[in-house]
Design a protein around this motif. Structure first.
Motif, PDB file in Angstrom:
ATOM      1  N   ASN A 185       0.825  -1.218   0.000  1.00 14.63           N
ATOM      2  CA  ASN A 185       0.000   0.000   0.000  1.00 14.63           C
ATOM      3  C   ASN A 185       0.854   1.261   0.000  1.00 14.63           C
ATOM      4  O   ASN A 185       0.545   2.252   0.667  1.00 14.63           O
ATOM      5  N   ALA A 186       1.940   1.216  -0.766  1.00 15.26           N
ATOM      6  CA  ALA A 186       2.819   2.382  -0.847  1.00 15.26           C
ATOM      7  C   ALA A 186       2.164   3.459  -1.698  1.00 15.26           C
ATOM      8  O   ALA A 186       1.535   3.159  -2.725  1.00 15.26           O
ATOM      9  N   PRO A 187       2.268   4.731  -1.314  1.00  9.91           N
ATOM     10  CA  PRO A 187       1.722   5.800  -2.152  1.00  9.91           C
ATOM     11  C   PRO A 187       2.466   5.867  -3.475  1.00  9.91           C
ATOM     12  O   PRO A 187       3.683   5.713  -3.531  1.00  9.91           O
ATOM     13  N   SER A 188       1.742   6.075  -4.554  1.00 11.65           N
ATOM     14  CA  SER A 188       2.350   6.097  -5.882  1.00 11.65           C
ATOM     15  C   SER A 188       2.991   7.449  -6.153  1.00 11.65           C
ATOM     16  O   SER A 188       2.490   8.493  -5.735  1.00 11.65           O
ATOM     17  N   THR A 189       4.113   7.421  -6.872  1.00 10.79           N
ATOM     18  CA  THR A 189       4.757   8.662  -7.295  1.00 10.79           C
ATOM     19  C   THR A 189       4.198   9.148  -8.626  1.00 10.79           C
ATOM     20  O   THR A 189       4.560  10.217  -9.100  1.00 10.79           O
ATOM     21  N   ASP A 190       3.325   8.351  -9.209  1.00  3.34           N
ATOM     22  CA  ASP A 190       2.691   8.702 -10.486  1.00  3.34           C
ATOM     23  C   ASP A 190       1.385   9.423 -10.197  1.00  3.34           C
ATOM     24  O   ASP A 190       0.435   8.837  -9.675  1.00  3.34           O
ATOM     25  N   ALA A 191       1.320  10.684 -10.542  1.00  6.23           N
ATOM     26  CA  ALA A 191       0.140  11.492 -10.227  1.00  6.23           C
ATOM     27  C   ALA A 191      -1.108  10.961 -10.919  1.00  6.23           C
ATOM     28  O   ALA A 191      -2.229  11.220 -10.478  1.00  6.23           O
ATOM     29  N   ALA A 192      -0.933  10.204 -12.005  1.00  2.93           N
ATOM     30  CA  ALA A 192      -2.096   9.674 -12.720  1.00  2.93           C
ATOM     31  C   ALA A 192      -2.735   8.507 -11.981  1.00  2.93           C
ATOM     32  O   ALA A 192      -3.890   8.162 -12.244  1.00  2.93           O
ATOM     33  N   ASN A 193      -2.007   7.900 -11.059  1.00  2.00           N
ATOM     34  CA  ASN A 193      -2.541   6.756 -10.333  1.00  2.00           C
ATOM     35  C   ASN A 193      -3.314   7.217  -9.109  1.00  2.00           C
ATOM     36  O   ASN A 193      -3.016   8.253  -8.507  1.00  2.00           O
ATOM     37  N   ALA A 194      -4.290   6.441  -8.725  1.00  2.00           N
ATOM     38  CA  ALA A 194      -5.054   6.751  -7.524  1.00  2.00           C
ATOM     39  C   ALA A 194      -4.178   6.556  -6.297  1.00  2.00           C
ATOM     40  O   ALA A 194      -3.276   5.722  -6.307  1.00  2.00           O
ATOM     41  N   PRO A 195      -4.414   7.329  -5.224  1.00  2.00           N
ATOM     42  CA  PRO A 195      -3.620   7.151  -4.017  1.00  2.00           C
ATOM     43  C   PRO A 195      -3.813   5.763  -3.425  1.00  2.00           C
ATOM     44  O   PRO A 195      -4.838   5.118  -3.633  1.00  2.00           O
ATOM     45  N   ALA A 196      -2.786   5.310  -2.727  1.00  2.00           N
ATOM     46  CA  ALA A 196      -2.840   3.975  -2.143  1.00  2.00           C
ATOM     47  C   ALA A 196      -3.941   3.881  -1.095  1.00  2.00           C
ATOM     48  O   ALA A 196      -4.210   4.845  -0.374  1.00  2.00           O
ATOM     49  N   SER A 197      -4.623   2.743  -1.058  1.00  3.09           N
ATOM     50  CA  SER A 197      -5.629   2.499  -0.039  1.00  3.09           C
ATOM     51  C   SER A 197      -5.155   1.346   0.825  1.00  3.09           C
ATOM     52  O   SER A 197      -4.404   0.488   0.386  1.00  3.09           O
ATOM     53  N   GLY A 198      -5.619   1.330   2.055  1.00  5.67           N
ATOM     54  CA  GLY A 198      -5.192   0.281   2.965  1.00  5.67           C
ATOM     55  C   GLY A 198      -4.041   0.741   3.823  1.00  5.67           C
ATOM     56  O   GLY A 198      -3.413   1.781   3.588  1.00  5.67           O
ATOM     57  N   LEU A 199      -3.742  -0.026   4.836  1.00  6.46           N
ATOM     58  CA  LEU A 199      -2.703   0.326   5.797  1.00  6.46           C
ATOM     59  C   LEU A 199      -1.332  -0.039   5.253  1.00  6.46           C
ATOM     60  O   LEU A 199      -1.137  -1.133   4.725  1.00  6.46           O
ATOM     61  N   PRO A 200      -0.360   0.860   5.401  1.00  2.00           N
ATOM     62  CA  PRO A 200       0.956   0.614   4.813  1.00  2.00           C
ATOM     63  C   PRO A 200       1.772  -0.399   5.610  1.00  2.00           C
ATOM     64  O   PRO A 200       1.620  -0.557   6.825  1.00  2.00           O
ATOM     65  N   GLY A 201       2.666  -1.073   4.903  1.00  2.44           N
ATOM     66  CA  GLY A 201       3.598  -2.011   5.532  1.00  2.44           C
ATOM     67  C   GLY A 201       4.820  -2.171   4.654  1.00  2.44           C
ATOM     68  O   GLY A 201       4.795  -1.846   3.465  1.00  2.44           O
ATOM     69  N   THR A 202       5.890  -2.655   5.231  1.00  6.43           N
ATOM     70  CA  THR A 202       7.121  -2.916   4.484  1.00  6.43           C
ATOM     71  C   THR A 202       7.639  -4.294   4.860  1.00  6.43           C
ATOM     72  O   THR A 202       7.730  -4.630   6.045  1.00  6.43           O
ATOM     73  N   TYR A 203       8.003  -5.078   3.837  1.00  9.61           N
ATOM     74  CA  TYR A 203       8.466  -6.448   4.046  1.00  9.61           C
ATOM     75  C   TYR A 203       9.805  -6.623   3.334  1.00  9.61           C
ATOM     76  O   TYR A 203       9.967  -6.197   2.186  1.00  9.61           O
ATOM     77  N   LYS A 204      10.772  -7.255   4.022  1.00  6.10           N
ATOM     78  CA  LYS A 204      12.129  -7.364   3.497  1.00  6.10           C
ATOM     79  C   LYS A 204      12.644  -8.792   3.651  1.00  6.10           C
ATOM     80  O   LYS A 204      12.405  -9.434   4.673  1.00  6.10           O
ATOM     81  N   LEU A 205      13.381  -9.246   2.639  1.00 10.32           N
ATOM     82  CA  LEU A 205      14.115 -10.501   2.696  1.00 10.32           C
ATOM     83  C   LEU A 205      15.563 -10.204   2.333  1.00 10.32           C
ATOM     84  O   LEU A 205      15.826  -9.440   1.391  1.00 10.32           O
ATOM     85  N   GLY A 206      16.492 -10.798   3.089  1.00 10.99           N
ATOM     86  CA  GLY A 206      17.885 -10.498   2.812  1.00 10.99           C
ATOM     87  C   GLY A 206      18.824 -11.606   3.244  1.00 10.99           C
ATOM     88  O   GLY A 206      18.418 -12.611   3.836  1.00 10.99           O
ATOM     89  N   PHE A 207      20.093 -11.405   2.930  1.00  9.10           N
ATOM     90  CA  PHE A 207      21.129 -12.346   3.334  1.00  9.10           C
ATOM     91  C   PHE A 207      22.436 -11.585   3.457  1.00  9.10           C
ATOM     92  O   PHE A 207      22.592 -10.471   2.936  1.00  9.10           O
ATOM     93  N   TRP A 208      23.384 -12.164   4.190  1.00 13.50           N
ATOM     94  CA  TRP A 208      24.773 -11.697   4.127  1.00 13.50           C
ATOM     95  C   TRP A 208      25.704 -12.898   4.107  1.00 13.50           C
ATOM     96  O   TRP A 208      25.364 -13.971   4.597  1.00 13.50           O
ATOM     97  N   TYR A 209      26.882 -12.679   3.505  1.00 16.91           N
ATOM     98  CA  TYR A 209      27.903 -13.721   3.441  1.00 16.91           C
ATOM     99  C   TYR A 209      29.254 -13.076   3.689  1.00 16.91           C
ATOM    100  O   TYR A 209      29.607 -12.071   3.056  1.00 16.91           O
ATOM    101  N   ASN A 210      30.025 -13.646   4.630  1.00 18.30           N
ATOM    102  CA  ASN A 210      31.359 -13.165   4.948  1.00 18.30           C
ATOM    103  C   ASN A 210      32.377 -14.206   4.485  1.00 18.30           C
ATOM    104  O   ASN A 210      32.249 -15.391   4.810  1.00 18.30           O
ATOM    105  N   THR A 211      33.381 -13.771   3.726  1.00 14.50           N
ATOM    106  CA  THR A 211      34.316 -14.702   3.104  1.00 14.50           C
ATOM    107  C   THR A 211      35.471 -15.120   4.017  1.00 14.50           C
ATOM    108  O   THR A 211      36.274 -15.981   3.622  1.00 14.50           O
ATOM    109  N   GLN A 212      35.566 -14.571   5.225  1.00 18.10           N
ATOM    110  CA  GLN A 212      36.672 -14.921   6.109  1.00 18.10           C
ATOM    111  C   GLN A 212      36.506 -16.334   6.676  1.00 18.10           C
ATOM    112  O   GLN A 212      35.500 -17.009   6.451  1.00 18.10           O
ATOM    113  N   ARG A 213      37.503 -16.750   7.458  1.00 19.38           N
ATOM    114  CA  ARG A 213      37.413 -18.022   8.184  1.00 19.38           C
ATOM    115  C   ARG A 213      36.868 -17.767   9.585  1.00 19.38           C
ATOM    116  O   ARG A 213      37.159 -16.731  10.191  1.00 19.38           O
TER     117      ARG A 213
END
Length: 390
Positions: A185-213
């Protein structure tokens, strides 16, 4: 380990230059920041917890923090940052966790404990390159390659090794981090689009890898337990270390479209191999209430929990120690902290924050220095933070 009090403080100075206005270079941003850290470290002195009581606790010093240049491209859809960076400013961040004082709700306990030098996070930073791409309003993809150890060495106190933040170290390995973000439900940066409806949220998936021993948390280089009197005392080595994580921030209630009063929840989960890491599972979760009282639009009340599970090999080493050399040596499982906090916005530039924390099984259950046959008892922490922005 003892009752006591402490004061710790942080003064942060930053300079940001818009290169288009300053030099005529469109899309560029230059940033330099410094930290002046003062006071003492309550966690290190009195608590011995894995999840620091305060996210600004560090060795007293004046240090360079970040020094980078960022270039925006393709109308802001892509930007590249290069230089000395603190990855905790962009990666693994939970928006609704930021009001809490305990350090685990910022740069989480798992990377803080498991990565060399605590990783490129406050109060340290590393040389690196970060790429961010925003293919659509709702989607963001980030990736970074950083020096694997901001301290420059695997021996001694990392903050003392890089006391002033000027060790621009390129020795050792690399730390690779990647993250995908979706804004519900992120607000759009495109003025032609209708504003976002519903409650906003943010979801993330990630990883890290360290090459040391990385050193094994139980076995030596001959296969014996490190607790065995016949052990060589030299840990077995593993090539590389890694973690996967997920972060969720969701507004679950808002009084009205124009009302500041809202409830947000957050959760963050990350895991790593149990053979080479002291912490192999970290979980944060909590709830925040903005504008809890009429007329207090910028106040925030919150309740959160942080959980740091001791890795499987570190748990076994504690059991080996009890069986082979030190009868009664405490077993280790997990450390859990519960925090309740209230941010009171006195003026637009001044904030006061009352805080209460309770820690179950500090460090997952380590011996009390005063009585090694017993673990350190549960801990109660109360504090007051003041924050001034100018």
């Amino acid at each position: 380990t003892r009752r006591g009090g402490a004061y710790d403080g942080l003064t942060q100075l930053g300079v940001v230059v818009d290169t288009e206005k300053a030099l005529g270079l469109p899309g560029g941003t230059f940033n330099v920041s410094a930290l002046q850290i003062h006071g003492s470290n309550l966690t290190q002195r009195d608590l011995q917890t894995l999840q620091s009581a305060s996210g600004i606790e560090a060795d007293a010093t004046t240090r360079l923090w970040e020094l980078w240049y960022q270039q925006s491209l393709f109308s802001g859809k892509v930007d590249v940052k290069i230089g000395q960076q603190s990855a905790d400013q962009e990666f693994m961040v939970s928006q609704f966790a930021t009001p809490f004082v305990n350090g685990t709700f910022g740069w989480a306990a798992l990377p803080s404990v498991d990565l060399p030098g605590g990783g490129p996070a406050y109060p340290l930073s590393s040389l690196g390159v970060r790429l961010r791409v925003k293919p659509a309003d709702a989607w963001t993809v980030m990736g970074g390659v950083f020096n694997s150890n901001p301290a420059g060495s695997n021996t001694g106190d990392p903050q003392q090794q890089n006391r002033n933040g000027t060790n621009f170290n390129l020795r050792g390995g690399a730390l690779l981090i990647g993250e995908v973000q979706y804004a519900l439900n992120a607000p759009s940066t495109d003025a032609a689009n209708a504003p976002a409806s519903g409650l906003p949220g943010t979801y993330k998936l990630g990883f890290w890898y360290n090459t040391q021993r990385f050193a094994d948390q139980r076995f030596d280089n001959t296969g014996l337990s490190l607790a065995n009197p016949a052990s060589s005392g030299v840990p077995a080595q593993h090539r590389g270390d890694y973690s996967f994580y997920a972060v969720a921030d969701q507004t679950v209630w808002q009084r009205g479209a124009d009302s500041p009063q809202s409830v947000g929840v957050f959760a963050r989960v990350m895991g790593a191999p149990g053979d080479r890491n002291l912490v192999d599972l970290g979980v944060n979760a909590g709830v925040t209430l903005k504008a809890p009282f009429k007329g207090r639009d910028n106040d925030v009340a919150g309740l959160a929990i942080g959980y740091a599970k001791i890795g499987s090999h570190a748990q076994s080493l504690a059991n080996d120690t009890a069986a082979l050399t030190t009868p009664g040596y405490p077993s280790r499982s997990a450390e859990t902290v519960v925090e309740a906090t209230y941010q009171y916005q006195v003026t637009p530039w001044w904030q006061l924050q009352a805080d209460f924390q309770y820690v179950f099984r500090p460090a997952g259950g380590i011996p009390d220095p005063a009585n090694p046959s017993q673990r350190i008892g549960n801990e109660t922490i109360v504090g007051l933070r003041t924050n001034i922005v100018f």
